[in-house]
Design a protein around this motif. Structure first.
Motif, mmCIF file in Angstrom:
data_model
loop_
_atom_site.group_PDB
_atom_site.id
_atom_site.type_symbol
_atom_site.label_atom_id
_atom_site.label_comp_id
_atom_site.label_asym_id
_atom_site.label_seq_id
_atom_site.Cartn_x
_atom_site.Cartn_y
_atom_site.Cartn_z
ATOM 1 N N GLN A 128 -4.752 -6.708 -7.034
ATOM 2 C CA GLN A 128 -4.802 -6.039 -5.671
ATOM 3 C C GLN A 128 -3.423 -5.683 -5.159
ATOM 4 O O GLN A 128 -3.251 -4.758 -4.723
ATOM 5 N N GLY A 129 -2.304 -6.398 -5.521
ATOM 6 C CA GLY A 129 -1.037 -6.255 -4.983
ATOM 7 C C GLY A 129 -0.449 -4.929 -5.834
ATOM 8 O O GLY A 129 0.379 -4.130 -5.344
ATOM 9 N N GLN A 130 -0.745 -5.145 -7.149
ATOM 10 C CA GLN A 130 -0.284 -3.843 -8.105
ATOM 11 C C GLN A 130 -0.936 -2.479 -7.753
ATOM 12 O O GLN A 130 -0.304 -1.656 -7.588
ATOM 13 N N ASP A 137 -1.985 -1.796 -4.727
ATOM 14 C CA ASP A 137 -1.422 -1.398 -3.257
ATOM 15 C C ASP A 137 -0.071 -0.841 -3.431
ATOM 16 O O ASP A 137 0.657 -0.526 -2.527
ATOM 17 N N GLN A 138 0.670 -0.984 -4.322
ATOM 18 C CA GLN A 138 1.974 -0.912 -4.383
ATOM 19 C C GLN A 138 2.472 0.789 -4.032
ATOM 20 O O GLN A 138 3.233 0.896 -3.123
ATOM 21 N N PRO A 139 1.793 1.686 -4.301
ATOM 22 C CA PRO A 139 1.948 3.127 -3.927
ATOM 23 C C PRO A 139 1.913 3.184 -2.311
ATOM 24 O O PRO A 139 2.796 3.661 -1.675
ATOM 25 N N ASN A 140 0.836 2.618 -1.795
ATOM 26 C CA ASN A 140 0.501 2.590 -0.467
ATOM 27 C C ASN A 140 1.709 1.724 0.330
ATOM 28 O O ASN A 140 2.189 2.254 1.598
ATOM 29 N N ALA A 141 2.086 0.634 -0.149
ATOM 30 C CA ALA A 141 3.114 -0.156 0.296
ATOM 31 C C ALA A 141 4.584 0.687 0.244
ATOM 32 O O ALA A 141 5.247 0.421 1.418
ATOM 33 N N LEU A 142 4.536 1.378 -0.803
ATOM 34 C CA LEU A 142 6.161 2.075 -0.774
ATOM 35 C C LEU A 142 6.024 3.042 0.215
ATOM 36 O O LEU A 142 7.210 3.360 0.585
#
Length: 89
Positions: free
Chosen positions: A10-12, A14-19
């Motif tokens: 899930q973290g992986q 969501d990385q684009p959104n987090a960035l």
């Protein structure tokens, strides 16, 4: 997200959104007076710990390539107390 847990996948995912959120936040910090203070700095010193310290080399190299003369990077623990202060805390 405080107190919650997500899986690695899930973290992986969501990385684009987090960035994107980080980019928007940092852009906001450099608007107006913040950007003017940065531009007025004659020889900024970049400090960090761990991975952030390792990443500072990129920023320093990019600034030097554009004609700035940053003082360089320093481990955060090496920076003393502000002038006139007897403690960092």
């Amino acid at each position: 997200m405080s107190g919650s847990r997500i899986t690695f996948l899930q973290g992986q995912a969501d990385q684009p959104n987090a960035l994107e959120r980080v980019v928007a936040h940092v852009r906001g910090q450099f608007e107006g007076a913040g950007l003017e203070r940065l531009r007025a700095a004659e020889r900024p010193l970049f400090a960090g710990i761990g991975a952030s310290y390792a990443a500072l080399g990129v920023a320093v190299d990019l600034l030097r390539a554009r004609g700035w003369s940053p003082s360089g990077c320093s481990p955060a623990r090496s920076i003393g107390a502000p002038p006139g202060s007897t403690s960092m805390y």
